[in-house]
Scaffold this active site. Structure first.
Site, PDB file in Angstrom:
ATOM      1  N   GLU A   1      -9.655   3.789   0.207  1.00 11.89           N
ATOM      2  CA  GLU A   1      -9.781   4.103   1.634  1.00 11.89           C
ATOM      3  C   GLU A   1      -8.752   5.131   2.101  1.00 11.89           C
ATOM      4  OE1 GLU A   1      -9.310  -0.009   2.789  1.00 11.89           O
ATOM      5  OE2 GLU A   1      -7.298   0.347   3.528  1.00 11.89           O
TER       6      GLU A   1
ATOM      7  N   GLU B   1       0.820  -1.216   0.000  1.00 12.59           N
ATOM      8  CA  GLU B   1       0.000   0.000   0.000  1.00 12.59           C
ATOM      9  C   GLU B   1       0.858   1.272   0.000  1.00 12.59           C
ATOM     10  OE1 GLU B   1      -3.236  -0.356   2.770  1.00 12.59           O
ATOM     11  OE2 GLU B   1      -3.629  -2.413   2.154  1.00 12.59           O
TER      12      GLU B   1
ATOM     13  N   PRO C   1       3.471   6.902   7.935  1.00 12.03           N
ATOM     14  CA  PRO C   1       2.501   7.155   9.010  1.00 12.03           C
ATOM     15  C   PRO C   1       1.182   6.404   8.861  1.00 12.03           C
ATOM     16  CG  PRO C   1       2.562   9.011   7.480  1.00 12.03           C
ATOM     17  CD  PRO C   1       3.661   8.076   7.062  1.00 12.03           C
TER      18      PRO C   1
ATOM     19  N   GLU D   1      -7.013  -6.525  -2.826  1.00 11.46           N
ATOM     20  CA  GLU D   1      -6.591  -5.140  -2.662  1.00 11.46           C
ATOM     21  C   GLU D   1      -5.114  -5.119  -3.072  1.00 11.46           C
ATOM     22  OE1 GLU D   1      -7.179  -1.854   0.814  1.00 11.46           O
ATOM     23  OE2 GLU D   1      -6.056  -3.639   1.292  1.00 11.46           O
TER      24      GLU D   1
ATOM     25  N   HIS E   1     -17.769 -10.875   5.408  1.00 12.07           N
ATOM     26  CA  HIS E   1     -16.510 -10.201   5.731  1.00 12.07           C
ATOM     27  C   HIS E   1     -15.798 -10.922   6.860  1.00 12.07           C
ATOM     28  CE1 HIS E   1     -14.025  -6.744   7.440  1.00 12.07           C
ATOM     29  NE2 HIS E   1     -13.524  -7.030   6.256  1.00 12.07           N
TER      30      HIS E   1
ATOM     31  N   HIS F   1      -8.048  -8.587   1.147  1.00 17.98           N
ATOM     32  CA  HIS F   1      -7.360  -7.311   1.397  1.00 17.98           C
ATOM     33  C   HIS F   1      -6.102  -7.620   2.200  1.00 17.98           C
ATOM     34  CE1 HIS F   1     -10.269  -4.003   0.186  1.00 17.98           C
ATOM     35  NE2 HIS F   1     -10.652  -5.122  -0.400  1.00 17.98           N
TER      36      HIS F   1
END
Ligand code: NOJ
Ligand code: CA
Length: 700
Positions: A504, A185, A205, A498, A409, A479
C-alpha cells in the site's frame, strides 16, 4: 550422545571436561560455569555468575565468540531487583528430538531438536527468591526465558525493566528498523551496529501512528559478522507481556531489552505469579537462506491448542487497491463508495473463473466517515451493519453459490474496547454467513490514550481476538498487528499479518514508496517472524491514471516472484481485476499455490537478491521465484530440487530484455521449456526485476 537430566555435581565435571575442548571460553575464569552445546555441537553457550554474582551468558559458534558476556535480570516495583547477589541452586540438562506437523505452512513437517539447560537461581539472603533461566540450544540458534515460580506472600509482580543484554563481539553489519512502540511500517536500514540511529526516523510523514522513544530497534533485527555468519535477534511466544525492542548502545556494542511501555502506568508489565517470559531468541546461520529455512521461532512455541480444519490457504482478490489509489473510497458520504453489491459480485465472478479462493471487501460497514484523524473513535465502527448499497446477505450467498470465500474486514481504528464489545456478535455473523477469515486493522493511535500497539495491554487484546475468533471458526489476518513470534503454532487461526511496509505504501507514500531492494531485505528480517500479508501482484505498476506521483518500484516479473519468495497462507492478487482480465501473466497467479510441502532458499544475499523454490503441499509441482534489488544480475540456478528422473514442463515468467523497474516495469516474457533436475536455469533479472517459474511433471 544424549544428556538426560544430569544434575549439578556430575554435570560440573562433565562441563569442565567439555570446556577444555569447548568452543566457548569464558574470560571470567574463576566463576562457576555451565556449558551447553547444540545437538550438532557448533553452537555453544556458557552460563555463569559474574563478579557481582549476576546471571550472565556468552554465545559462540564454531569456536568464535558471537556474544560477549551479557547480563540477565529484572527490575520490579515494590520488590528488590533480581540481578546481582545470586547463587546457583541447581541445574539440569536434557535433549529433545521430535517432529510435528504444520496444519498449513512453508513445509509439512518440522523437526524440533535441541538441548536444554535449566538453571535454578536463588538469593541467599533477603526473601530467598528463586527463579529459573531456561536455555534451548539448536544447531541454528537459541532461545532463553525467565521462569518465575510462586512466592510466598506475593501474588503478582510489576515489572519496571528487563535487564537482558546482548553484547556483540564485533561491529556487525545490521539490517534494522527503528524500535517503534506503535508500528513496524518502517524501511530497513543497512549500517554497521555503531551507526544505528533510530531517533533520526522519529518524524515520519506516512504513518498514522509512530512512537520511537529510544535509540532502539524492532525485532527481528538481522546482522552479519565479519566472519560471514548471519544472526537474527527476535522473540518467541510473546504472550501476556509487552513486545521487546532492543535498545542500542552503539559505542559499547551492546543491546538491551527495552520493553514497550504504557503512558497510563509507570511500568512495563504486570503478571500474576507463576509466569514465564517470552523466549529471547538468536538465530545463527552460515548462509542467509538458513535464517529463512530455520523453524527455531516456531519450535519455541507450544504445540497447537486446537485444530483449524475449516481454514484453507488461498489466494484472494478484493475491493481494496482502488481505495489506496483514490479511485474509490471506504466511506459512503464521499459519493465514491467502493464496496457495492454489484462490484462485490463481479469480484466473486472473477475469483470463481480464475482459481482464486477468496474475495475481500473493505468499506462494507458503517463508520468510515469517522475513521482517520478523529480522536473520538470509540463506538464509531459497527461490525455487523452494512452500508445501504452493500447487501451483505446477498453477496455472501452469491459467494457460497460460486464456491468463493468472502473475507470479512474489521477496521477497529485502534479502538480495541469497541471491538471487544462487539466480537461475539461480529464473529457470530461471520459464522452465520459461512465466512472463516477476517482481516483486522488497527490504524491510528490506540484508545485509551497512552497505550501503544506493542505494549502488554494490546498484546492481551490481540490474543483475546484470536481466541474468541477460534470459538467461531474464524481465522485472523491482522494489519497493524503485534509482531509474529511463532504463536501460529499454538493458535493456528493466526494465519497472517501485515506488520511491515506493505504494498500500500507504493500507492500513497510521499517518500517514493518502497525502494526496489525492499523485498530483498524483508525475507531476512520481518519474514523470520512469520507469514506476511504483503499483497503482491500489481500489474499496472505506474498506477496510471490514478496516482501520477506514485508507482511500484519493481518489474512485473518481480511481482510474480513474490508469490514464492514471500510466505503467507493467504496471498492477495492485489491489483484491480480489470488489470488482470485477459492478461497472460495472470496465469502464474492462477498456478501458484499458497500451501507448501517444502521450501528452500537456493541463492541469496541480504539486500541484493533471493531465489527460492517451494513444492506444493500434497502435490508434485514445484515453483521458483527470484527477485533482485535495483541492480540487474544473472543467476545460474541448478534445478537439483526437482525429482530425479522426472521431466518437467516449466512455465517461465521473466523480465523482458528491456525491462527496468522505473523505465519499463511492465516488460515481460512468457516461455515454455522442459527441465530435468540436472539442468541449470540461467535467470537474467532486470534492475528491480525477477523471475517466476511453475514446474509440472510431464509423466504425472
Ligand atoms: C491499513 C491496512 O494495512 C490496509 O490494508 C487497509 O486497507 C486500511 N488499513 C483500512 O483498514
Ligand atoms: Ca497498514
Amino acid at each position: 550422545m544424549k544428556l538426560m537430566n544430569r544434575h549439578v555435581p556430575f554435570f560440573f565435571i562433565f562441563s569442565f571436561l567439555l570446556l577444555l575442548a569447548s568452543a566457548c571460553r569464558n574470560e571470567n575464569a574463576d566463576s562457576k560455569l555451565i556449558h551447553l552445546e547444540s545437538p550438532g555441537g557448533q553452537l555453544g553457550l556458557d552460563f555463569f555468575l559474574d563478579d557481582s554474582a549476576r546471571a550472565s551468558y556468552l554465545v559462540c559458534f564454531d569456536g568464535d565468540t558471537l556474544l560477549e558476556p551479557s547480563r540477565l535480570g529484572f527490575l520490579f516495583r515494590d520488590w528488590p531487583a533480581l540481578s546481582s547477589g545470586l547463587v546457583i541452586e541447581s541445574s539440569e540438562q536434557h535433549e529433545a528430538d521430535e517432529k510435528w506437523e504444520m496444519p498449513w505452512g512453508e513445509q509439512h513437517w518440522v523437526r524440533n531438536h535441541y538441548r536444554e539447560l535449566a538453571v535454578k537461581l536463588r538469593e541467599p539472603g533477603g526473601e530467598k527468591r528463586q527463579f529459573t533461566l531456561r536455555f534451548r540450544l539448536y544447531d541454528d540458534g537459541l532461545g532463553f526465558r525467565y521462569e518465575f515460580p510462586r512466592h510466598q506472600g506475593k501474588d503478582s509482580v510489576v515489572i519496571l525493566d528487563e535487564l537482558t543484554e546482548f553484547r556483540l563481539a564485533g561491529n556487525y553489519r545490521c539490517w534494522w528498523q527503528p524500535g517503534d512502540w506503535d508500528i513496524y511500517e518502517h524501511l530497513y536500514h543497512d549500517t554497521p551496529f555503531r551507526e544505528i540511529d533510530a531517533l533520526k526516523y522519529r518524524h515520519h510523514p506516512n504513518l498514522a501512528q509512530s512512537y520511537i522513544p529510544f535509540n532502539a530497534v524492532n525485532t527481528p533485527v538481522t546482522m552479519k559478522t565479519a566472519g560471514g555468519l548471519y544472526l537474527s535477534f527476535h522473540e518467541a511466544d510473546l504472550s501476556d507481556f509487552p513486545g521487546m525492542t532492543l535498545r542500542v548502545f552503539p559505542d559499547e556494542l551492546r543491546m538491551k531489552s527495552e520493553l514497550v511501555g504504557s503512558d497510563r502506568y509507570a511500568w512495563k508489565a504486570s503478571r500474576k505469579l507463576p509466569f514465564h517470559t517470552p523466549w529471547r531468541t538468536l538465530q545463527v546461520a552460515r548462509r542467509p537462506g538458513e535464517l529463512i529455512e530455520s523453524k527455531l521461532i516456531l519450535n519455541l512455541n507450544e504445540a497447537a491448542k486446537y485444530e483449524v480444519p475449516w481454514f484453507k490457504p488461498m489466494k484472494y482478490v478484493g475491493i481494496w487497491w482502488e481505495m489506496h489509489l483514490g479511485k474509490s473510497s471506504w466511506d459512503l458520504a464521499s459519493g465514491r463508495h467502493g464496496a457495492t453489491t454489484s462490484k462485490a459480485m463481479r469480484y466473486i465472478d472473477f475469483a470463481a473463473a480464475h482459481h482464486i479462493g477468496g474475495v475481500l471487501v473493505e468499506g462494507w460497514n458503517t463508520g468510515w466517515e469517522h475513521w482517520i484523524g478523529f480522536d473520538d473513535r470509540e463506538g464509531v465502527f459497527d461490525f455487523v451493519t452494512p452500508y445501504p448499497d452493500y447487501d451483505l446477505q446477498k453477496v455472501a450467498s452469491y459467494a457460497r453459490e460460486k464456491g468463493v470465500q468472502l473475507i470479512m474486514h474489521h477496521e477497529t481504528s485502534s479502538a480495541p474496547r469497541t471491538y471487544e464489545a462487539q466480537m461475539d456478535t461480529a464473529y457470530a455473523l461471520m459464522r452465520q454467513l459461512g465466512i472463516h477469515v477476517v482481516k483486522t486493522g488497527y490504524v491510528g493511535k490506540i484508545i485509551p490514550k497512552g497505550e501503544y500497539h506493542h505494549g502488554q495491554w494490546m498484546v492481551r487484546h490481540y490474543r483475546k481476538a484470536l481466541r474468541k475468533a477460534a470459538e467461531y471458526e474464524v481465522a485472523i489476518d491482522a494489519h497493524e498487528p503485534i509482531k509474529a513470534t511463532g504463536i501460529r503454532r499454538t493458535y493456528p487461526n493466526f494465519i497472517s499479518r501485515e506488520g511491515l511496509r506493505g504494498q500500500e505504501f507504493n500507492a500513497w507514500a510521499s517518500d517514493g514508496g518502497n525502494p526496489p531492494e525492499h523485498l530483498t531485505i524483508i525475507p531476512f528480517t520481518r519474514m523470520l517472524a512469520g507469514p506476511i500479508d504483503f499483497t503482491p501482484g500489481i500489474f499496472n505498476l505506474k498506477l496510471s491514471p490514478w496516482k501520477d506521483k506514485n508507482q511500484v518500484n519493481t518489474t512485473l516479473a518481480h511481482q510474480l516472484a513474490l508469490y514464492v519468495v514471500i510466505y503467507s497462507p493467504v496471498q492477495m492478487a492485489a491489483d484491480l481485476i480489470e488489470n488482470y482480465e485477459g492478461h497472460p501473466a495472470f496465469q502464474f497467479i492462477e498456478e501458484v499455490p499458497t500451501d507448501w510441502e517444502e521450501s528452500h532458499v537456493l541463492q541469496a544475499e541480504i539486500g541484493d537478491y533471493i531465489c527460492m523454490a517451494r513444492k506444493e503441499r500434497n502435490g508434485k509441482n514445484w515453483f521458483l521465484g527470484a527477485i533482485t534489488d535495483e541492480n540487474g544480475r544473472t543467476l545460474k540456478i541448478p534445478l537439483s530440487f526437482l525429482a530425479p528422473g522426472v521431466r518437467y514442463e516449466a512455465h517461465i515468467y521473466r523480465d523482458g530484455p528491456d525491462a527496468h523497474w522505473d523505465k519499463n516495469p511492465a516488460s515481460y516474457r512468457i516461455e515454455r521449456k522442459d527441465f530435468v533436475s540436472g539442468d541449470t536455469l540461467t535467470a537474467r533479472l532486470a534492475p528491480g526485476g525477477g523471475i517466476a517459474l511453475s514446474f509440472f511433471p510431464l509423466d504425472r
